[in-house]
Design an enzyme around this catalytic site. Structure first.
Site, mmCIF file in Angstrom:
data_model
loop_
_atom_site.group_PDB
_atom_site.id
_atom_site.type_symbol
_atom_site.label_atom_id
_atom_site.label_comp_id
_atom_site.label_asym_id
_atom_site.label_seq_id
_atom_site.Cartn_x
_atom_site.Cartn_y
_atom_site.Cartn_z
ATOM 1 N N SER A 146 14.523 44.938 26.867
ATOM 2 C CA SER A 146 15.760 44.286 27.335
ATOM 3 C C SER A 146 16.579 45.305 28.120
ATOM 4 O O SER A 146 16.477 46.518 27.855
ATOM 5 C CB SER A 146 16.588 43.803 26.146
ATOM 6 O OG SER A 146 17.879 43.396 26.570
ATOM 7 N N TYR A 159 20.439 45.514 17.661
ATOM 8 C CA TYR A 159 19.448 44.902 18.568
ATOM 9 C C TYR A 159 19.183 45.838 19.756
ATOM 10 O O TYR A 159 18.029 46.102 20.109
ATOM 11 C CB TYR A 159 19.976 43.553 19.052
ATOM 12 C CG TYR A 159 19.179 42.928 20.179
ATOM 13 C CD1 TYR A 159 17.953 42.318 19.942
ATOM 14 C CD2 TYR A 159 19.660 42.956 21.497
ATOM 15 C CE1 TYR A 159 17.219 41.749 20.974
ATOM 16 C CE2 TYR A 159 18.949 42.383 22.537
ATOM 17 C CZ TYR A 159 17.723 41.786 22.267
ATOM 18 O OH TYR A 159 17.007 41.230 23.300
ATOM 19 N N LYS A 163 15.711 47.806 21.029
ATOM 20 C CA LYS A 163 15.133 47.627 22.371
ATOM 21 C C LYS A 163 14.954 48.974 23.072
ATOM 22 O O LYS A 163 14.021 49.155 23.861
ATOM 23 C CB LYS A 163 15.998 46.670 23.191
ATOM 24 C CG LYS A 163 15.927 45.224 22.690
ATOM 25 C CD LYS A 163 14.502 44.668 22.772
ATOM 26 C CE LYS A 163 14.412 43.214 22.381
ATOM 27 N NZ LYS A 163 13.054 42.660 22.574
HETATM 28 N N1 NAP Z 1 17.185 35.502 26.617
HETATM 29 C C1 NAP Z 1 17.692 36.631 27.041
HETATM 30 O O1 NAP Z 1 18.784 36.683 27.642
HETATM 31 C C2 NAP Z 1 16.939 37.917 26.815
HETATM 32 C C3 NAP Z 1 17.400 39.076 27.457
HETATM 33 C C4 NAP Z 1 16.722 40.270 27.261
HETATM 34 C C5 NAP Z 1 15.600 40.305 26.478
HETATM 35 N N2 NAP Z 1 15.156 39.167 25.862
HETATM 36 C C6 NAP Z 1 13.967 39.275 25.037
HETATM 37 O O2 NAP Z 1 13.034 38.282 25.411
HETATM 38 C C7 NAP Z 1 12.193 37.988 24.315
HETATM 39 C C8 NAP Z 1 12.071 36.487 24.145
HETATM 40 O O3 NAP Z 1 13.356 35.957 23.917
HETATM 41 P P1 NAP Z 1 13.763 34.478 24.359
HETATM 42 O O4 NAP Z 1 15.090 34.607 24.992
HETATM 43 O O5 NAP Z 1 12.653 33.825 25.082
HETATM 44 O O6 NAP Z 1 13.964 33.794 22.915
HETATM 45 P P2 NAP Z 1 13.751 32.300 22.376
HETATM 46 O O7 NAP Z 1 13.775 31.311 23.467
HETATM 47 O O8 NAP Z 1 14.700 32.150 21.241
HETATM 48 O O9 NAP Z 1 12.258 32.356 21.798
HETATM 49 C C9 NAP Z 1 11.943 33.212 20.738
HETATM 50 C C10 NAP Z 1 10.482 33.025 20.385
HETATM 51 O O10 NAP Z 1 10.118 33.974 19.385
HETATM 52 C C11 NAP Z 1 9.602 33.305 18.228
HETATM 53 N N3 NAP Z 1 9.965 34.141 17.081
HETATM 54 C C12 NAP Z 1 11.209 34.442 16.620
HETATM 55 N N4 NAP Z 1 11.120 35.281 15.589
HETATM 56 C C13 NAP Z 1 9.792 35.538 15.384
HETATM 57 C C14 NAP Z 1 9.064 36.328 14.476
HETATM 58 N N5 NAP Z 1 9.671 37.052 13.514
HETATM 59 N N6 NAP Z 1 7.710 36.369 14.563
HETATM 60 C C15 NAP Z 1 7.088 35.646 15.519
HETATM 61 N N7 NAP Z 1 7.715 34.869 16.405
HETATM 62 C C16 NAP Z 1 9.056 34.819 16.338
HETATM 63 C C17 NAP Z 1 10.221 31.904 18.294
HETATM 64 O O11 NAP Z 1 9.442 30.896 17.660
HETATM 65 P P3 NAP Z 1 9.475 30.600 16.070
HETATM 66 O O12 NAP Z 1 10.875 30.199 15.740
HETATM 67 O O13 NAP Z 1 8.446 29.540 15.869
HETATM 68 O O14 NAP Z 1 9.055 31.874 15.407
HETATM 69 C C18 NAP Z 1 10.165 31.663 19.804
HETATM 70 O O15 NAP Z 1 8.869 31.314 20.199
HETATM 71 C C19 NAP Z 1 12.779 38.740 23.122
HETATM 72 O O16 NAP Z 1 12.050 39.950 22.954
HETATM 73 C C20 NAP Z 1 14.186 39.049 23.562
HETATM 74 O O17 NAP Z 1 14.692 40.211 22.928
HETATM 75 C C21 NAP Z 1 15.793 37.980 26.010
#
Ligand code: NAP
Length: 253
Positions: A146, A159, A163
């Site tokens: 991130s 968090y 990261k």
């Molecule tokens: N969105 C942003 O603004 C943003 C910015 C920077 C970085 N990121 C990074 O991008 C990545 C994906 O985030 P996202 O925004 O796409 O989130 P999201 O839409 O909430 O999706 C999260 C995914 O992870 C799964 N998950 C959650 N906890 C888990 C666990 N303990 N073990 C296995 N699976 C798990 C969830 O499914 P289940 O509930 O079925 O487990 C879901 O498939 C993360 O690493 C996050 O830190 C996101």
């Protein structure tokens, strides 16, 4: 001419692939020919994504794995060895961010959950995948970190710390696994429109504050993360390892 992005014949495991950024990555890797193992904690969400990939003509299988639970990691890799016999691509993407608040108010439960999923989970998933890749002569690991790993997000202390650890982990694995023909890189997303970021994107005050420091002036769509991942896991980036690619609408600039 050889298509540098072609993933035909590759097996790719994507964690956190039931929605958000992971789902977009899974769909694009499948479009480029990979057999994608769609993974998250809840099998139903994974099966929904996997079956819609299959309906679109791609190859996909659902696999439940909580990456914060060591036994589930071991079990997942036993299943992959039995069902596929190899793993070419690991995308460590599932992360936890259970606490939004002042760093001094972080409790042990939130600390443990964030560290167990975001550091220990990525670390041991990489070890299990790395051992398989070593035996088969190579592979690629992509870690979703991130921008908060570079500049800590407000009220997202632990968090952001995890990261930053993922960025360091990416370099450590890249250095030690390069001679094994295993490449390891990280994607650094900025603010992306997913459930994960909804605490930020649905609060008008926070959102307006965030948009002021994003030169493109908008939040990313999850699909806008997937192209960079395709590049980093395909032969298009065959001499790239130990690096990070920032996809943040210009925010860090
Ligand atoms: N969105 C942003 O603004 C943003 C910015 C920077 C970085 N990121 C990074 O991008 C990545 C994906 O985030 P996202 O925004 O796409 O989130 P999201 O839409 O909430 O999706 C999260 C995914 O992870 C799964 N998950 C959650 N906890 C888990 C666990 N303990 N073990 C296995 N699976 C798990 C969830 O499914 P289940 O509930 O079925 O487990 C879901 O498939 C993360 O690493 C996050 O830190 C996101």
């Amino acid at each position: 001419m050889k298509d540098l992005f072609d993933l035909t014949g590759k097996v790719a495991l994507v964690t956190g692939a039931s929605r958000g950024i992971g789902e977009s990555i899974a769909r694009l890797l499948a479009q480029y020919g990979a057999h994608v193992i769609v993974s998250s904690r809840k099998i139903d969400g994974c099966e929904a994504v996997a079956s819609s990939i299959r309906d679109a003509g791609g190859k996909a299988t659902a696999l439940a794995c909580h990456v914060g639970e060591m036994e589930q990691i071991t079990q997942a890799f036993e299943t992959i060895k039995k069902d596929f016999g190899k793993l070419d691509i690991l995308v460590n993407n599932a992360a936890a961010n259970p606490f939004f608040g002042h760093i001094l108010d972080t409790d042990l439960g939130a600390y443990n959950k964030t560290v167990d999923v975001n550091i220990r989970g990525y670390f041991f998933m990489s070890i299990e995948a790395g051992k398989m890749m070593k035996e088969q002569g190579g592979g690629v690991i992509l870690n979703t970190a991130s921008v908060n790993g570079v500049t800590p997000g407000d009220m997202q202390g632990i968090y952001s710390i995890t990261k930053a650890a993922v960025i360091s982990m990416t370099k450590s694995f890249a250095k030690e696994c390069g001679k094994l023909n295993i490449r390891v890189n990280a994607l650094l997303p900025g603010l992306t429109d997913t459930k994960f970021a909804s605490a930020l994107t649905t609060n008008e005050q926070i959102l307006n504050h965030a948009l002021k420091v994003i030169p493109l002036g908008r939040v990313a769509d999850p699909d806008e993360m997937a192209g960079t991942v395709l590049y980093l896991v395909s032969d298009a980036s065959s001499y790239t390892t130990g690096t990070t690619v920032v996809v943040d609408g210009g925010m860090l600039a």
